[in-house]
Design a protein around this motif. Structure first.
Motif, PDB file in Angstrom:
ATOM      1  N   TYR A  30       0.822  -1.200   0.000  1.00  0.00           N
ATOM      2  CA  TYR A  30       0.000   0.000   0.000  1.00  0.00           C
ATOM      3  C   TYR A  30       0.863   1.259   0.000  1.00  0.00           C
ATOM      4  CZ  TYR A  30      -4.171  -2.838   0.982  1.00  0.00           C
ATOM      5  OH  TYR A  30      -5.208  -3.723   0.912  1.00  0.00           O
ATOM      6  N   HIS A  31       1.969   1.227   0.733  1.00  0.00           N
ATOM      7  CA  HIS A  31       2.872   2.379   0.721  1.00  0.00           C
ATOM      8  C   HIS A  31       3.491   2.571  -0.657  1.00  0.00           C
ATOM      9  CE1 HIS A  31       2.587   3.471   4.884  1.00  0.00           C
ATOM     10  NE2 HIS A  31       2.936   2.279   5.314  1.00  0.00           N
ATOM     11  N   ALA A  32       3.826   1.467  -1.323  1.00  0.00           N
ATOM     12  CA  ALA A  32       4.390   1.557  -2.675  1.00  0.00           C
ATOM     13  C   ALA A  32       3.377   2.153  -3.643  1.00  0.00           C
ATOM     14  CB  ALA A  32       4.841   0.178  -3.147  1.00  0.00           C
ATOM     15  N   MET A  33       2.119   1.748  -3.526  1.00  0.00           N
ATOM     16  CA  MET A  33       1.069   2.308  -4.387  1.00  0.00           C
ATOM     17  C   MET A  33       0.886   3.792  -4.102  1.00  0.00           C
ATOM     18  SD  MET A  33      -1.640  -0.861  -4.150  1.00  0.00           S
ATOM     19  CE  MET A  33      -2.965  -0.043  -5.032  1.00  0.00           C
ATOM     20  N   SER A  34       0.931   4.167  -2.831  1.00  0.00           N
ATOM     21  CA  SER A  34       0.779   5.567  -2.463  1.00  0.00           C
ATOM     22  C   SER A  34       1.898   6.414  -3.053  1.00  0.00           C
ATOM     23  CB  SER A  34       0.762   5.699  -0.939  1.00  0.00           C
ATOM     24  OG  SER A  34       0.700   7.052  -0.543  1.00  0.00           O
ATOM     25  N   GLN A  35       3.127   5.900  -2.979  1.00  0.00           N
ATOM     26  CA  GLN A  35       4.269   6.640  -3.511  1.00  0.00           C
ATOM     27  C   GLN A  35       4.203   6.745  -5.029  1.00  0.00           C
ATOM     28  OE1 GLN A  35       8.049   4.970  -2.424  1.00  0.00           O
ATOM     29  NE2 GLN A  35       9.212   6.726  -3.153  1.00  0.00           N
ATOM     30  N   ARG A  36       3.790   5.663  -5.698  1.00  0.00           N
ATOM     31  CA  ARG A  36       3.778   5.651  -7.161  1.00  0.00           C
ATOM     32  C   ARG A  36       2.673   6.531  -7.733  1.00  0.00           C
ATOM     33  NH1 ARG A  36       5.121   1.752 -10.991  1.00  0.00           N
ATOM     34  NH2 ARG A  36       6.918   1.440  -9.624  1.00  0.00           N
ATOM     35  N   PHE A  37       1.476   6.459  -7.150  1.00  0.00           N
ATOM     36  CA  PHE A  37       0.324   7.091  -7.784  1.00  0.00           C
ATOM     37  C   PHE A  37      -0.109   8.386  -7.110  1.00  0.00           C
ATOM     38  CE2 PHE A  37       0.112   2.556  -8.772  1.00  0.00           C
ATOM     39  CZ  PHE A  37       0.159   2.627 -10.159  1.00  0.00           C
ATOM     40  N   GLY A  38       0.534   8.761  -6.010  1.00  0.00           N
ATOM     41  CA  GLY A  38       0.323  10.073  -5.414  1.00  0.00           C
ATOM     42  C   GLY A  38      -1.116  10.350  -5.024  1.00  0.00           C
ATOM     43  N   PRO A  39      -1.630  11.548  -5.340  1.00  0.00           N
ATOM     44  CA  PRO A  39      -2.976  11.928  -4.899  1.00  0.00           C
ATOM     45  C   PRO A  39      -4.071  10.977  -5.364  1.00  0.00           C
ATOM     46  CG  PRO A  39      -1.777  13.846  -5.691  1.00  0.00           C
ATOM     47  CD  PRO A  39      -0.937  12.646  -6.042  1.00  0.00           C
ATOM     48  N   VAL A  40      -3.873  10.313  -6.509  1.00  0.00           N
ATOM     49  CA  VAL A  40      -4.885   9.357  -6.979  1.00  0.00           C
ATOM     50  C   VAL A  40      -5.108   8.261  -5.940  1.00  0.00           C
ATOM     51  CG1 VAL A  40      -5.419   7.630  -8.741  1.00  0.00           C
ATOM     52  CG2 VAL A  40      -4.408   9.818  -9.401  1.00  0.00           C
ATOM     53  N   ALA A  41      -4.016   7.853  -5.292  1.00  0.00           N
ATOM     54  CA  ALA A  41      -4.109   6.798  -4.274  1.00  0.00           C
ATOM     55  C   ALA A  41      -4.748   7.287  -2.985  1.00  0.00           C
ATOM     56  CB  ALA A  41      -2.718   6.244  -3.973  1.00  0.00           C
ATOM     57  N   HIS A  42      -5.027   8.582  -2.906  1.00  0.00           N
ATOM     58  CA  HIS A  42      -5.611   9.139  -1.687  1.00  0.00           C
ATOM     59  C   HIS A  42      -6.978   9.762  -1.940  1.00  0.00           C
ATOM     60  CE1 HIS A  42      -1.954   8.433   0.643  1.00  0.00           C
ATOM     61  NE2 HIS A  42      -1.320   8.705  -0.480  1.00  0.00           N
ATOM     62  N   ASP A  43      -7.607   9.349  -3.031  1.00  0.00           N
ATOM     63  CA  ASP A  43      -9.003   9.720  -3.244  1.00  0.00           C
ATOM     64  C   ASP A  43      -9.861   9.156  -2.122  1.00  0.00           C
ATOM     65  OD1 ASP A  43      -8.748  11.170  -5.550  1.00  0.00           O
ATOM     66  OD2 ASP A  43      -9.289   9.547  -6.908  1.00  0.00           O
ATOM     67  N   PRO A  44     -11.051   9.713  -1.909  1.00  0.00           N
ATOM     68  CA  PRO A  44     -11.970   9.093  -0.945  1.00  0.00           C
ATOM     69  C   PRO A  44     -12.252   7.640  -1.320  1.00  0.00           C
ATOM     70  CG  PRO A  44     -12.740  11.282  -1.571  1.00  0.00           C
ATOM     71  CD  PRO A  44     -11.596  10.957  -2.480  1.00  0.00           C
ATOM     72  N   ALA A  45     -12.619   6.856  -0.326  1.00  0.00           N
ATOM     73  CA  ALA A  45     -12.781   5.411  -0.511  1.00  0.00           C
ATOM     74  C   ALA A  45     -13.925   5.083  -1.461  1.00  0.00           C
ATOM     75  CB  ALA A  45     -13.035   4.745   0.838  1.00  0.00           C
ATOM     76  N   VAL A  46     -13.750   3.995  -2.193  1.00  0.00           N
ATOM     77  CA  VAL A  46     -14.812   3.448  -3.028  1.00  0.00           C
ATOM     78  C   VAL A  46     -14.963   1.963  -2.709  1.00  0.00           C
ATOM     79  CG1 VAL A  46     -14.545   5.101  -4.909  1.00  0.00           C
ATOM     80  CG2 VAL A  46     -13.188   3.024  -4.933  1.00  0.00           C
ATOM     81  N   CYS A  47     -16.178   1.450  -2.867  1.00  0.00           N
ATOM     82  CA  CYS A  47     -16.474   0.074  -2.473  1.00  0.00           C
ATOM     83  C   CYS A  47     -17.162  -0.666  -3.616  1.00  0.00           C
ATOM     84  CB  CYS A  47     -17.375   0.040  -1.244  1.00  0.00           C
ATOM     85  SG  CYS A  47     -16.617   0.733   0.236  1.00  0.00           S
ATOM     86  N   GLY A  48     -16.657  -1.852  -3.931  1.00  0.00           N
ATOM     87  CA  GLY A  48     -17.196  -2.633  -5.024  1.00  0.00           C
ATOM     88  C   GLY A  48     -17.728  -3.978  -4.579  1.00  0.00           C
ATOM     89  N   CYS A  49     -18.368  -4.641  -5.528  1.00  0.00           N
ATOM     90  CA  CYS A  49     -18.815  -6.020  -5.372  1.00  0.00           C
ATOM     91  C   CYS A  49     -18.136  -6.822  -6.470  1.00  0.00           C
ATOM     92  CB  CYS A  49     -20.334  -6.102  -5.510  1.00  0.00           C
ATOM     93  SG  CYS A  49     -20.980  -7.788  -5.549  1.00  0.00           S
ATOM     94  N   HIS A  50     -17.327  -7.803  -6.079  1.00  0.00           N
ATOM     95  CA  HIS A  50     -16.577  -8.620  -7.033  1.00  0.00           C
ATOM     96  C   HIS A  50     -17.135 -10.030  -7.029  1.00  0.00           C
ATOM     97  CE1 HIS A  50     -13.010  -5.758  -5.929  1.00  0.00           C
ATOM     98  NE2 HIS A  50     -13.953  -5.148  -6.620  1.00  0.00           N
TER      99      HIS A  50
END
Length: 378
Positions: A117-137
């Protein structure tokens, strides 16, 4: 998990199912997201704990059913998992809500303390810190990976219809966005999310994923978040296009239709049918229309490229999969639930009726969603 070889031909009338549902943890007074996922997960026990997952936000929990063979069993697990998660959330001072996107505010947008998760945060920046979204898979067991890739190709025209059935996130920042699925709009910011490309073979799929990883678009194969994919972890076709559904019966309906679609289209592939190579821009446009209108307007029929009334396409999808539903013993249930959905509307439509009735009282909407999230036994 290793896929079985393509010579192992699964019985298409007995395909297994599994469902992942993501939920938000909200403040019952303000509707804001609460970063209490660790407490909620820690409050679970037994099977519920084993079937829970940490998610990308401190305000989210995911509950994962075991592999099942029939809808009654699936519903039983969904009821048990939702009930356990609701009770744990209440013990942590939060309200568990099945809603596709953060409806009011997400003050705490840091990621859980996990290296990936830290790697994703560093790579994608503000996109990775959008408000939460919830799906059904929805996972449908299909151990022949070559067949699974071809089924993904054949699913492309029908996934906007599945998406429209599940729209359940019209709110953002306490306001109606005009989109039935704001989650669908948020996800477009990620480079590895969206309509699944057409692939000639499993080798073509794997080579493309490898190229995207080398190009830095994905960290690893687990970041293939396309709307349908051969699952990275399981021998399944995984459909991940939908918002989390407000009720258990909404979820079971979507799972039943997805399984019947996979069975129907897998039979077509076995019969030698090839999927149409629809242009990617048109597929993207169809998904935008589905996220915007849900079932209350038109959808793009990707077989013709024309806009048509949404319920006409739902009816045609139901007709297509009816033989599979009959073989699985699911036709009666699905028909009843589609009739209910036609009468009640999608999750987004239900929320908007409450907004209209209460002079845009978002708290009333969230109370309604929380009530819908809590299941009643069959």
């Amino acid at each position: 998990m290793t896929y079985r070889p393509a010579t192992d031909r699964p019985d298409l009338d007995t395909l297994t199912l599994g469902v992942e549902e993501e939920f938000l943890l909200l403040d019952s007074n303000t509707g804001e997201s609460m970063p209490v996922a660790a407490q909620v997960l820690g409050g679970l026990s037994g099977t519920a704990y084993e079937q829970s997952r940490q998610e990308f936000r401190h305000s989210m929990v995911e509950m994962v059913t075991p592999v099942v063979s029939d809808l009654t069993e699936l519903r039983r697990h969904l009821v048990a998992l939702r009930t356990a998660a609701i009770d744990a959330a209440e013990a942590a001072g939060a309200r568990l809500v099945a809603v596709g996107a953060t409806p009011v505010n997400e003050a705490h947008r840091t990621v859980p303390d996990e290296p990936r998760y830290h790697a994703m945060s560093q790579r994608f920046g503000p996109v990775a810190h959008d408000p939460a979204v919830c799906g059904c898979h929805v996972h449908v067991g299909l151990p022949d990976r070559e067949l699974a890739v071809q089924v993904c190709n054949h699913l492309r025209p029908w996934l906007p219809v599945v998406q429209a059935l599940t729209v359940n996130s019209p709110l953002h920042d306490g306001q109606d966005t005009g989109h039935a699925s704001w989650r669908g709009m948020q996800l477009e910011r990620w480079p590895s999310i969206g309509p699944t490309p057409y692939f000639d073979s499993a080798a073509d799929y794997d080579a493309t994923v490898a190229d995207l990883i080398k190009a830095g678009i994905m960290l690893d194969a687990g970041m293939v978040y396309w709307y349908v994919r051969p699952s990275v972890a399981y021998p399944t076709v995984e459909v991940r296009v939908g918002d989390v559904c407000p009720t258990v019966d909404d979820t079971v309906l979507v799972a039943a239709l997805v399984r019947a679609l996979v069975a129907t289209l897998a039979a077509e592939v076995r019969g030698g049918a090839r999927a149409t190579r629809t242009r990617g821009c048109l597929v993207s446009a169809a998904h935008w229309r589905a996220a915007h209108d849900g079932l209350d307007g038109d959808l793009v029929d990707l077989r013709t490229g024309h806009a048509r009334p949404a319920w006409d396409l739902v009816d045609e999808m139901f007709a297509l999969v009816t033989p599979a539903l009959e073989r699985q013993g699911d036709r009666g249930y699905v028909l009843d639930q589609l009739t209910r959905l036609r009468d009640e509307g999608t999750g987004a439509a239900r929320q908007r009726r409450i907004l209209e009735r209460t002079d845009c009282d978002v708290r009333a909407v969230l109370a309604h969603l929380a009530a819908q999230t809590r299941p009643t036994p069959a």
